[in-house]
Design an enzyme around this catalytic site. Structure first.
Site, mmCIF file in Angstrom:
data_model
loop_
_atom_site.group_PDB
_atom_site.id
_atom_site.type_symbol
_atom_site.label_atom_id
_atom_site.label_comp_id
_atom_site.label_asym_id
_atom_site.label_seq_id
_atom_site.Cartn_x
_atom_site.Cartn_y
_atom_site.Cartn_z
ATOM 1 N N GLU A 98 1.003 -1.205 0.065
ATOM 2 C CA GLU A 98 -0.028 0.030 0.157
ATOM 3 C C GLU A 98 0.958 0.931 0.056
ATOM 4 O OE1 GLU A 98 -2.808 1.350 -0.150
ATOM 5 O OE2 GLU A 98 -4.389 -0.083 0.800
ATOM 6 N N ASP A 99 0.444 2.301 -0.526
ATOM 7 C CA ASP A 99 1.057 3.677 -0.367
ATOM 8 C C ASP A 99 0.682 3.934 0.980
ATOM 9 O OD1 ASP A 99 -1.697 4.033 -0.849
ATOM 10 O OD2 ASP A 99 -1.362 5.472 -2.414
ATOM 11 N N ASP A 102 -4.594 4.816 6.573
ATOM 12 C CA ASP A 102 -5.113 5.869 7.395
ATOM 13 C C ASP A 102 -6.165 5.292 8.305
ATOM 14 O OD1 ASP A 102 -6.933 6.304 5.289
ATOM 15 O OD2 ASP A 102 -6.108 8.195 4.789
ATOM 16 N N PHE A 151 -2.450 15.654 4.961
ATOM 17 C CA PHE A 151 -2.684 15.379 3.607
ATOM 18 C C PHE A 151 -1.745 15.504 2.786
ATOM 19 C CE2 PHE A 151 -4.311 15.318 -0.890
ATOM 20 C CZ PHE A 151 -5.073 14.015 -0.993
#
Length: 177
Positions: A98-99, A102, A151
């Site tokens: 996964e990048d 969260d 973000f």
């Protein structure tokens, strides 16, 4: 990159160094075995391709496209499978790449789905982790970096499909979102 202001959070050099360490750890953990790196598209592509260069054991790659974001900056919680695996995974050692993790909702759903396909094992590898935003508990086996609740874009992560090509991780100032 002129339409939003960004600040570097993790440099290209730091990312490269950490990916090499994770690759060595995976190689040691799976010595004598073959693994399947399962990339979650699109964000995980840069991370998985670089990671694979530093894994010294036999491996295969496959891809899934799963979405819970759309064009939003926070997860909607609704998971959609946009592209499934090309081959069965029964009796295989799977590492989901996964990048970023969260809320954990997408990954929890994906892991549960894959467990139903009878793999030998499933582990999770992520470049970035935001543990403070977790809504669903997820056990992550390999973590590149824990980051604050910001973000971020770059190194595969995007904002409205842009900025994936940045060779570093940058945070987006809230006034530009």
């Amino acid at each position: 990159m002129s339409d939003i202001l960004i600040e570097t959070l993790i440099s290209e050099e730091e990312i490269t160094r950490r990916i090499k360490e994770i690759g060595q750890q995976i190689s040691n953990d799976y010595k004598g075995k073959e693994i399947l790196l399962l990339c979650v598209l699109k964000g995980g592509v840069m991370f998985m391709t670089e990671l694979s260069k530093h894994i010294s054991i036999p491996l295969k790659m496959d891809f899934m496209s799963v979405s819970s974001y759309g064009n939003e900056v926070v997860s909607t919680g609704v998971v959609k499978i946009l592209k499934d695996l090309d081959e069965p995974i029964n009796d295989k050692h799977i590492i989901i790449v996964e990048d970023i993790i969260d809320s954990g909702q997408t990954l929890s759903y994906l892991k549960q789905l894959l467990e139903g396909r009878d793999p030998k094992s499933i582990k999770i590898c992520t470049l970035l982790d935001k543990p403070q935003t977790r809504k669903v508990e997820v056990n992550i086996d390999y973590v590149g970096f824990c980051i604050p609740d910001e973000f971020v874009v770059g190194y595969g992560l995007d904002y409205q499909q842009k900025y994936r090509n940045l060779p570093y991780i940058a945070k987006v100032r809230k006034e530009y979102m």
